[in-house]
Design a protein around this motif. Structure first.
Motif, PDB file in Angstrom:
ATOM      1  N   ARG A   1       0.826  -1.207   0.000  1.00 52.56           N
ATOM      2  CA  ARG A   1       0.000   0.000   0.000  1.00 52.56           C
ATOM      3  C   ARG A   1       0.858   1.254   0.000  1.00 52.56           C
ATOM      4  O   ARG A   1       0.535   2.246  -0.663  1.00 52.56           O
ATOM      5  CB  ARG A   1      -0.932  -0.012   1.229  1.00 52.56           C
ATOM      6  CG  ARG A   1      -1.827   1.220   1.365  1.00 52.56           C
ATOM      7  CD  ARG A   1      -2.712   1.430   0.137  1.00 52.56           C
ATOM      8  NE  ARG A   1      -3.471   0.241  -0.181  1.00 52.56           N
ATOM      9  CZ  ARG A   1      -3.848  -0.088  -1.417  1.00 52.56           C
ATOM     10  NH1 ARG A   1      -3.507   0.683  -2.450  1.00 52.56           N
ATOM     11  NH2 ARG A   1      -4.543  -1.175  -1.646  1.00 52.56           N
ATOM     12  N   GLU A   2       1.968   1.232   0.716  1.00 52.09           N
ATOM     13  CA  GLU A   2       2.862   2.394   0.737  1.00 52.09           C
ATOM     14  C   GLU A   2       3.475   2.647  -0.632  1.00 52.09           C
ATOM     15  O   GLU A   2       3.560   3.795  -1.083  1.00 52.09           O
ATOM     16  CB  GLU A   2       3.951   2.192   1.791  1.00 52.09           C
ATOM     17  CG  GLU A   2       3.416   2.283   3.213  1.00 52.09           C
ATOM     18  CD  GLU A   2       4.361   1.714   4.253  1.00 52.09           C
ATOM     19  OE1 GLU A   2       4.148   1.983   5.447  1.00 52.09           O
ATOM     20  OE2 GLU A   2       5.306   0.980   3.875  1.00 52.09           O
ATOM     21  N   LEU A   3       3.884   1.597  -1.305  1.00 53.69           N
ATOM     22  CA  LEU A   3       4.420   1.748  -2.667  1.00 53.69           C
ATOM     23  C   LEU A   3       3.360   2.356  -3.583  1.00 53.69           C
ATOM     24  O   LEU A   3       3.642   3.267  -4.373  1.00 53.69           O
ATOM     25  CB  LEU A   3       4.876   0.393  -3.200  1.00 53.69           C
ATOM     26  CG  LEU A   3       6.138  -0.203  -2.567  1.00 53.69           C
ATOM     27  CD1 LEU A   3       6.299  -1.662  -2.990  1.00 53.69           C
ATOM     28  CD2 LEU A   3       7.377   0.592  -2.962  1.00 53.69           C
ATOM     29  N   CYS A   4       2.139   1.854  -3.471  1.00 49.12           N
ATOM     30  CA  CYS A   4       1.050   2.373  -4.310  1.00 49.12           C
ATOM     31  C   CYS A   4       0.745   3.835  -3.986  1.00 49.12           C
ATOM     32  O   CYS A   4       0.477   4.633  -4.898  1.00 49.12           O
ATOM     33  CB  CYS A   4      -0.203   1.518  -4.143  1.00 49.12           C
ATOM     34  SG  CYS A   4      -0.091  -0.128  -4.878  1.00 49.12           S
ATOM     35  N   ARG A   5       0.780   4.191  -2.720  1.00 47.50           N
ATOM     36  CA  ARG A   5       0.519   5.590  -2.333  1.00 47.50           C
ATOM     37  C   ARG A   5       1.586   6.522  -2.914  1.00 47.50           C
ATOM     38  O   ARG A   5       1.276   7.610  -3.391  1.00 47.50           O
ATOM     39  CB  ARG A   5       0.500   5.708  -0.818  1.00 47.50           C
ATOM     40  CG  ARG A   5      -0.763   5.188  -0.138  1.00 47.50           C
ATOM     41  CD  ARG A   5      -1.910   6.188  -0.253  1.00 47.50           C
ATOM     42  NE  ARG A   5      -3.072   5.767   0.511  1.00 47.50           N
ATOM     43  CZ  ARG A   5      -3.314   6.091   1.781  1.00 47.50           C
ATOM     44  NH1 ARG A   5      -2.440   6.845   2.442  1.00 47.50           N
ATOM     45  NH2 ARG A   5      -4.403   5.686   2.389  1.00 47.50           N
ATOM     46  N   LEU A   6       2.850   6.102  -2.859  1.00 39.61           N
ATOM     47  CA  LEU A   6       3.923   6.953  -3.381  1.00 39.61           C
ATOM     48  C   LEU A   6       3.853   7.084  -4.898  1.00 39.61           C
ATOM     49  O   LEU A   6       4.352   8.062  -5.462  1.00 39.61           O
ATOM     50  CB  LEU A   6       5.293   6.407  -2.952  1.00 39.61           C
ATOM     51  CG  LEU A   6       5.561   6.459  -1.440  1.00 39.61           C
ATOM     52  CD1 LEU A   6       6.895   5.804  -1.119  1.00 39.61           C
ATOM     53  CD2 LEU A   6       5.534   7.896  -0.919  1.00 39.61           C
ATOM     54  N   GLN A   7       3.225   6.125  -5.555  1.00 38.90           N
ATOM     55  CA  GLN A   7       2.987   6.220  -7.001  1.00 38.90           C
ATOM     56  C   GLN A   7       1.616   6.817  -7.303  1.00 38.90           C
ATOM     57  O   GLN A   7       1.223   6.892  -8.457  1.00 38.90           O
ATOM     58  CB  GLN A   7       3.094   4.841  -7.667  1.00 38.90           C
ATOM     59  CG  GLN A   7       4.527   4.322  -7.793  1.00 38.90           C
ATOM     60  CD  GLN A   7       5.321   5.015  -8.882  1.00 38.90           C
ATOM     61  OE1 GLN A   7       5.289   6.239  -9.015  1.00 38.90           O
ATOM     62  NE2 GLN A   7       6.056   4.257  -9.680  1.00 38.90           N
ATOM     63  N   THR A   8       0.896   7.229  -6.278  1.00 36.06           N
ATOM     64  CA  THR A   8      -0.439   7.846  -6.381  1.00 36.06           C
ATOM     65  C   THR A   8      -1.436   6.978  -7.136  1.00 36.06           C
ATOM     66  O   THR A   8      -2.307   7.475  -7.838  1.00 36.06           O
ATOM     67  CB  THR A   8      -0.369   9.265  -7.006  1.00 36.06           C
ATOM     68  OG1 THR A   8       0.267   9.216  -8.296  1.00 36.06           O
ATOM     69  CG2 THR A   8       0.381  10.213  -6.098  1.00 36.06           C
ATOM     70  N   PHE A   9      -1.325   5.652  -6.974  1.00 37.39           N
ATOM     71  CA  PHE A   9      -2.380   4.775  -7.477  1.00 37.39           C
ATOM     72  C   PHE A   9      -3.639   5.015  -6.641  1.00 37.39           C
ATOM     73  O   PHE A   9      -3.547   5.345  -5.443  1.00 37.39           O
ATOM     74  CB  PHE A   9      -1.990   3.301  -7.329  1.00 37.39           C
ATOM     75  CG  PHE A   9      -0.927   2.821  -8.281  1.00 37.39           C
ATOM     76  CD1 PHE A   9      -0.296   3.672  -9.171  1.00 37.39           C
ATOM     77  CD2 PHE A   9      -0.561   1.486  -8.293  1.00 37.39           C
ATOM     78  CE1 PHE A   9       0.678   3.222 -10.036  1.00 37.39           C
ATOM     79  CE2 PHE A   9       0.407   1.010  -9.151  1.00 37.39           C
ATOM     80  CZ  PHE A   9       1.036   1.884 -10.023  1.00 37.39           C
TER      81      PHE A   9
END
Length: 397
Positions: free
Chosen positions: A295-303
């Motif tokens: 989820r953190e990776l996705c948040r930083l990519q603004t998914f």
């Protein structure tokens, strides 16, 4: 909704951004099986799990239920690895669009020629436009001239290297973006909204501040030789902290390691670029001295938050690291809508822009240096300069 045909879709970074701007992906072409599983799990629409060189433009149009000229936008980011074929272009031996040896850029151009969308967006690594190494960009420009001459279109390309953080993405990530309209309409890239002299950058705290700091997800603990050294490095620092020019102990020579070695996020700044294939000590790491969660990776990519990725830890890191920040795609999609398609007005706020959470909490405390690293304390030579480091000398030998 306006429609999109997506090539080299990956896990959908561009597509999610265009969806936020009111576009529907009518067909996507992606070879990677893990990406295709996630695309099908997170969005609707046909996914052609095929090599772009082996799928015809007619098949793509059929899957999209469109005819040539009916697509609103063609989007995609051809993988950068095949650009080693730049020797073809440097020697003037440019491949025709139907050449069976075609590289990924040429395949994109072939679909563009056959689909003839009202507009297109092509994104890639900034190096594609570096002076003296811009054979890839020149291939695109030459291909567009060929398409215009043979089809009567008037694609006039506009390109720029943009930093996603300048538009609100909580991550420093540069991409080359090329945009053109079929009728030759001019295109102006949006001005930066965040940065020095503007609004403050969105930060990792803005992106991650509401998430649990100890996620219930396996595989997040850092492993390997340097795992116990990471807690001794402050937020926003990397191994350079432990050099004679940093604030820690002199364990390494200045600039003797790669930048992401033991790199840690800072709550009050954007993240550095998420890597697709990191080693055990390659950051950025969470300020709690662990790997970043899905989820953190996705948040930083603004998914979007309704995107949930499945697969191994390595697959998820690779898919996210190879993706385009979806907020950057949303911003560009709106500019294409307004400027080239005359379809609506820019929104007051972008859907994928992270909420500003105010002042970030104080940095985490650093821990003392473990005894096992003390034998490394000493005098270490700084990097002697470009072409004279250990790796370069080894290759020369």
């Amino acid at each position: 909704m306006l429609n999109v045909i997506s090539l080299y879709t990956g896990v959908g970074g561009l597509d999610y951004g265009f969806k936020a701007a009111g576009f529907h992906t009518s067909a996507a072409v992606e070879l990677d099986a893990a990406c295709c599983r996630n695309l099908r799990a997170n969005r609707s629409g046909p996914v052609l799990e095929e090599d772009i060189h082996l799928v015809s433009s007619d098949a793509i149009l059929s899957a999209a239920n469109l005819r040539a000229g009916e697509a609103d936008v063609l989007i995609g980011g051809p993988p950068c690895q095949p650009f080693s074929k730049s020797g073809y272009w440097a020697r003037g031996d440019a491949m025709r669009l139907d050449d069976p040896r075609a590289d990924t850029l040429t395949a994109y151009l072939r679909v563009l020629r056959d689909v003839q969308p009202r507009a297109f967006l092509l994104e890639n690594v900034p190096g594609l436009a570096f002076k003296g190494k811009d054979e890839g960009l020149e291939r695109v420009l030459a291909g567009l001239r060929e398409i215009n001459e043979t089809t009567g279109t008037a694609y006039k390309p506009y390109w720029k290297v943009v930093n996603a953080a300048d538009y609100g993405t909580p991550q420093m990530r540069e991409r080359l973006v090329i945009v053109a309209a079929r009728d030759g309409s001019p295109f102006a890239f949006p001005k930066a909204k965040f940065g020095e002299g503007l609004k403050a950058y969105r930060t990792t705290w803005d992106a991650l501040g509401d998430l649990p700091e100890q996620p219930n997800e396996p595989g997040l603990q850092m492993t390997g030789k340097w795992a116990d050294l990471l807690p001794t490095i402050p937020e926003g620092q990397n191994y350079l902290w432990h050099t004679d020019r940093g604030g820690g102990q002199p364990l390494f020579g200045w600039r003797r390691r790669y930048w992401n070695f033991l790199l840690k996020l800072a709550k009050d700044r954007p993240a550095w670029t998420i890597q697709a294939q990191p080693g055990s000590a390659t950051g950025p790491f969470h300020w709690r001295n662990r790997k970043l969660s899905m989820r953190e990776l996705c948040r930083l990519q603004t998914f979007p938050d309704d995107v949930s990725l499945i697969g191994s830890r390595g697959d998820i890191q690779r898919m996210v690291g190879n993706a385009v920040p979806s907020l950057l795609a949303e911003v560009m999609a709106w500019e294409i809508r307004v400027q080239l398609l005359a379809a609506g007005r820019r929104p007051r706020a972008y859907k994928l822009l992270p909420t500003a959470r105010g002042r970030a909490p104080a940095p985490e405390a650093v821990r003392p240096l473990p005894a096992k690293f003390r034998p490394l304390i000493g005098t270490h030579e700084a990097h002697p300069g470009n072409g004279r480091g250990y790796g370069a000398l080894g290759r020369a030998a």
